[in-house]
Design a protein around this motif. Structure first.
Motif, PDB file in Angstrom:
ATOM      1  N   ILE A 125       0.867  -1.170   0.000  1.00 39.53           N
ATOM      2  CA  ILE A 125       0.000   0.000   0.000  1.00 39.53           C
ATOM      3  C   ILE A 125       0.907   1.224   0.000  1.00 39.53           C
ATOM      4  CG2 ILE A 125      -1.835   1.221   1.221  1.00 39.53           C
ATOM      5  CD1 ILE A 125      -2.519  -1.497   2.553  1.00 39.53           C
ATOM      6  N   ASN A 126       1.012   1.876  -1.121  1.00 38.11           N
ATOM      7  CA  ASN A 126       1.980   2.967  -1.272  1.00 38.11           C
ATOM      8  C   ASN A 126       1.780   4.088  -0.257  1.00 38.11           C
ATOM      9  OD1 ASN A 126       3.347   1.742  -3.394  1.00 38.11           O
ATOM     10  ND2 ASN A 126       2.006   2.652  -4.942  1.00 38.11           N
ATOM     11  N   TYR A 127       0.517   4.419   0.018  1.00 37.71           N
ATOM     12  CA  TYR A 127       0.257   5.479   0.985  1.00 37.71           C
ATOM     13  C   TYR A 127       0.848   5.117   2.347  1.00 37.71           C
ATOM     14  CZ  TYR A 127      -2.086   8.527   4.295  1.00 37.71           C
ATOM     15  OH  TYR A 127      -2.335   9.406   5.319  1.00 37.71           O
ATOM     16  N   ALA A 128       0.597   3.885   2.805  1.00 35.00           N
ATOM     17  CA  ALA A 128       1.088   3.452   4.117  1.00 35.00           C
ATOM     18  C   ALA A 128       2.617   3.382   4.137  1.00 35.00           C
ATOM     19  CB  ALA A 128       0.497   2.093   4.476  1.00 35.00           C
ATOM     20  N   ILE A 129       3.194   2.879   3.063  1.00 36.39           N
ATOM     21  CA  ILE A 129       4.663   2.796   2.993  1.00 36.39           C
ATOM     22  C   ILE A 129       5.284   4.179   3.100  1.00 36.39           C
ATOM     23  CG2 ILE A 129       6.604   2.239   1.483  1.00 36.39           C
ATOM     24  CD1 ILE A 129       4.897  -0.112   0.441  1.00 36.39           C
ATOM     25  N   GLU A 130       4.747   5.132   2.341  1.00 35.94           N
ATOM     26  CA  GLU A 130       5.302   6.484   2.367  1.00 35.94           C
ATOM     27  C   GLU A 130       5.011   7.170   3.702  1.00 35.94           C
ATOM     28  OE1 GLU A 130       7.402   9.744   1.598  1.00 35.94           O
ATOM     29  OE2 GLU A 130       7.437   7.834   0.487  1.00 35.94           O
ATOM     30  N   ARG A 131       3.825   6.946   4.244  1.00 36.83           N
ATOM     31  CA  ARG A 131       3.447   7.558   5.528  1.00 36.83           C
ATOM     32  C   ARG A 131       4.429   7.165   6.619  1.00 36.83           C
ATOM     33  NH1 ARG A 131       3.030   9.361   9.818  1.00 36.83           N
ATOM     34  NH2 ARG A 131       1.253   9.450  11.232  1.00 36.83           N
ATOM     35  N   TYR A 132       4.694   5.883   6.768  1.00 43.33           N
ATOM     36  CA  TYR A 132       5.530   5.438   7.885  1.00 43.33           C
ATOM     37  C   TYR A 132       7.019   5.560   7.591  1.00 43.33           C
ATOM     38  CZ  TYR A 132       1.253   4.046  10.131  1.00 43.33           C
ATOM     39  OH  TYR A 132       0.012   4.078  10.718  1.00 43.33           O
ATOM     40  N   SER A 133       7.400   5.499   6.337  1.00 51.32           N
ATOM     41  CA  SER A 133       8.797   5.756   5.987  1.00 51.32           C
ATOM     42  C   SER A 133       9.148   7.216   6.259  1.00 51.32           C
ATOM     43  CB  SER A 133       9.065   5.412   4.524  1.00 51.32           C
ATOM     44  OG  SER A 133       8.824   4.045   4.269  1.00 51.32           O
ATOM     45  N   SER A 134       8.225   8.111   5.934  1.00 49.85           N
ATOM     46  CA  SER A 134       8.441   9.535   6.203  1.00 49.85           C
ATOM     47  C   SER A 134       8.502   9.802   7.697  1.00 49.85           C
ATOM     48  CB  SER A 134       7.326  10.379   5.573  1.00 49.85           C
ATOM     49  OG  SER A 134       7.366  10.287   4.164  1.00 49.85           O
ATOM     50  N   GLU A 135       7.645   9.142   8.445  1.00 50.37           N
ATOM     51  CA  GLU A 135       7.668   9.317   9.897  1.00 50.37           C
ATOM     52  C   GLU A 135       8.959   8.768  10.489  1.00 50.37           C
ATOM     53  OE1 GLU A 135       6.288  10.342  13.804  1.00 50.37           O
ATOM     54  OE2 GLU A 135       6.085  11.118  11.761  1.00 50.37           O
ATOM     55  N   ALA A 136       9.448   7.666   9.945  1.00 51.59           N
ATOM     56  CA  ALA A 136      10.738   7.133  10.402  1.00 51.59           C
ATOM     57  C   ALA A 136      11.837   8.166  10.201  1.00 51.59           C
ATOM     58  CB  ALA A 136      11.068   5.842   9.654  1.00 51.59           C
ATOM     59  N   ARG A 137      11.873   8.767   9.033  1.00 52.77           N
ATOM     60  CA  ARG A 137      12.902   9.771   8.749  1.00 52.77           C
ATOM     61  C   ARG A 137      12.749  10.985   9.669  1.00 52.77           C
ATOM     62  NH1 ARG A 137      11.874   7.657   3.475  1.00 52.77           N
ATOM     63  NH2 ARG A 137      10.286   9.250   3.041  1.00 52.77           N
ATOM     64  N   ARG A 138      11.523  11.354   9.978  1.00 52.56           N
ATOM     65  CA  ARG A 138      11.309  12.472  10.892  1.00 52.56           C
ATOM     66  C   ARG A 138      11.859  12.150  12.277  1.00 52.56           C
ATOM     67  NH1 ARG A 138       8.366  14.548  14.851  1.00 52.56           N
ATOM     68  NH2 ARG A 138       7.283  12.572  15.230  1.00 52.56           N
ATOM     69  N   LEU A 139      11.587  10.945  12.756  1.00 53.49           N
ATOM     70  CA  LEU A 139      12.077  10.549  14.076  1.00 53.49           C
ATOM     71  C   LEU A 139      13.600  10.496  14.114  1.00 53.49           C
ATOM     72  CD1 LEU A 139       9.475   7.746  14.830  1.00 53.49           C
ATOM     73  CD2 LEU A 139       9.637   9.957  15.989  1.00 53.49           C
ATOM     74  N   TYR A 140      14.195  10.009  13.039  1.00 59.36           N
ATOM     75  CA  TYR A 140      15.661   9.990  12.965  1.00 59.36           C
ATOM     76  C   TYR A 140      16.207  11.423  13.035  1.00 59.36           C
ATOM     77  CZ  TYR A 140      16.458   5.016  11.924  1.00 59.36           C
ATOM     78  OH  TYR A 140      16.568   3.653  12.009  1.00 59.36           O
ATOM     79  N   LYS A 141      15.520  12.344  12.386  1.00 58.88           N
ATOM     80  CA  LYS A 141      15.961  13.740  12.412  1.00 58.88           C
ATOM     81  C   LYS A 141      15.873  14.313  13.820  1.00 58.88           C
ATOM     82  CE  LYS A 141      15.122  18.290  10.351  1.00 58.88           C
ATOM     83  NZ  LYS A 141      14.274  19.074   9.411  1.00 58.88           N
ATOM     84  N   VAL A 142      14.793  13.991  14.529  1.00 59.44           N
ATOM     85  CA  VAL A 142      14.641  14.456  15.913  1.00 59.44           C
ATOM     86  C   VAL A 142      15.809  13.972  16.765  1.00 59.44           C
ATOM     87  CG1 VAL A 142      13.247  14.248  18.008  1.00 59.44           C
ATOM     88  CG2 VAL A 142      12.125  14.631  15.803  1.00 59.44           C
ATOM     89  N   MET A 143      16.154  12.701  16.636  1.00 63.90           N
ATOM     90  CA  MET A 143      17.253  12.150  17.434  1.00 63.90           C
ATOM     91  C   MET A 143      18.594  12.726  17.011  1.00 63.90           C
ATOM     92  SD  MET A 143      16.073   8.158  17.935  1.00 63.90           S
ATOM     93  CE  MET A 143      15.500   7.881  16.240  1.00 63.90           C
ATOM     94  N   ASN A 144      18.769  12.922  15.716  1.00 64.65           N
ATOM     95  CA  ASN A 144      20.027  13.500  15.229  1.00 64.65           C
ATOM     96  C   ASN A 144      20.216  14.915  15.774  1.00 64.65           C
ATOM     97  OD1 ASN A 144      22.357  13.188  13.268  1.00 64.65           O
ATOM     98  ND2 ASN A 144      21.434  15.064  12.488  1.00 64.65           N
ATOM     99  N   THR A 145      19.134  15.681  15.806  1.00 66.66           N
ATOM    100  CA  THR A 145      19.196  17.041  16.348  1.00 66.66           C
ATOM    101  C   THR A 145      19.531  17.009  17.833  1.00 66.66           C
ATOM    102  OG1 THR A 145      17.615  17.837  14.705  1.00 66.66           O
ATOM    103  CG2 THR A 145      17.898  19.169  16.691  1.00 66.66           C
ATOM    104  N   ARG A 146      18.913  16.119  18.556  1.00 65.95           N
ATOM    105  CA  ARG A 146      19.195  15.991  19.988  1.00 65.95           C
ATOM    106  C   ARG A 146      20.670  15.659  20.226  1.00 65.95           C
ATOM    107  NH1 ARG A 146      18.842  17.031  25.342  1.00 65.95           N
ATOM    108  NH2 ARG A 146      19.029  15.167  26.636  1.00 65.95           N
TER     109      ARG A 146
END
Length: 230
Positions: A125-146
């Protein structure tokens, strides 16, 4: 002796690593989640949510036995039991706890969904794949900033927050992430991965690790079996 009901998954690895870091003697009881062992009565009596890990300690508070489920609760219990990996001052403690909650409420669920839709879902399901892949990248960014301004997630010292997050990032490729895009996080990751206790914790039950993509495993993990009375 502490008994840990577990399987070689990120949530299982959290507790294996914590026990190794604390130097506590323990015995591991494998719960093969692909074969449905999580639905057995004995395990459900300890972990009513039918999820690993769970723990029993005959020498719990006031010397009385205790059983626990949920990896975050187990990490907090072991930190309290040993006085390790959680700051003793109030401000430091809550600095760690907010990042532990970040893992429990964000990193685990969201990266788990990324794994599911990218790898385990029977249809893509492309929508779900992109939704959670994007959220993964966002979380990685939060941790990288910290980690650009903090040695560890919970502050200046290694803590249960780092122990909770680390196992979930080992599968960054499966989450649609390139770890090298987050240099501060990658440096932290490499440092944690090199710790001897972490390596010992990851080795626990490693010989039992197997694919969870066959039909029986899919049914036990994602099918109607989850919703039946046990």
């Amino acid at each position: 002796m502490i008994e840990v009901y577990s399987w070689p998954t990120p949530n299982g690895h959290k507790v294996h690593i914590m026990l190794e870091e604390c130097g506590l003697p323990y015995r591991v009881i494998p719960v093969d989640i692909g074969s449905g062992a999580q639905f057995e009565h004995k395990f459900l009596s300890i972990s009513p949510n039918n999820k690993i890990p769970a723990l029993t300690d005959p020498a719990g508070p006031d010397g009385k036995p205790i059983s626990l489920f949920e990896s975050g609760a187990i990490l907090l219990y072991l930190a309290g039991k040993t006085g390790q990996f959680l700051a003793h001052d109030t401000a430091g403690k809550y600095e760690v706890l907010q990042w532990l909650m970040f893992q429990v409420g964000g990193v685990g669920p969201m990266l788990g969904q990324a794994h599911h839709f990218r790898i385990y879902a029977p249809e893509k399901i492309n929508y779900a794949i992109e939704r959670y892949s994007s959220e993964a990248r966002r979380l990685y960014k939060v941790m990288n900033t910290r980690l650009a301004s903090s040695t560890y997630l919970g502050g200046r010292t290694y803590s249960i927050a780092d122990i909770a997050v680390f196992p979930w990032l080992r599968s960054w490729k499966n989450q649609g992430v390139e770890l090298s895009d987050y240099p501060h996080l990658k440096g932290w990751f490499d440092e944690i991965a090199a710790r001897p206790a972490v390596q010992r914790g990851l080795a626990v039950l490693s010989e039992k690790r197997k694919s969870l993509t066959d039909e029986r495993a899919r049914e036990n993990l994602f099918g109607d079996t989850q919703y039946q009375k046990h």
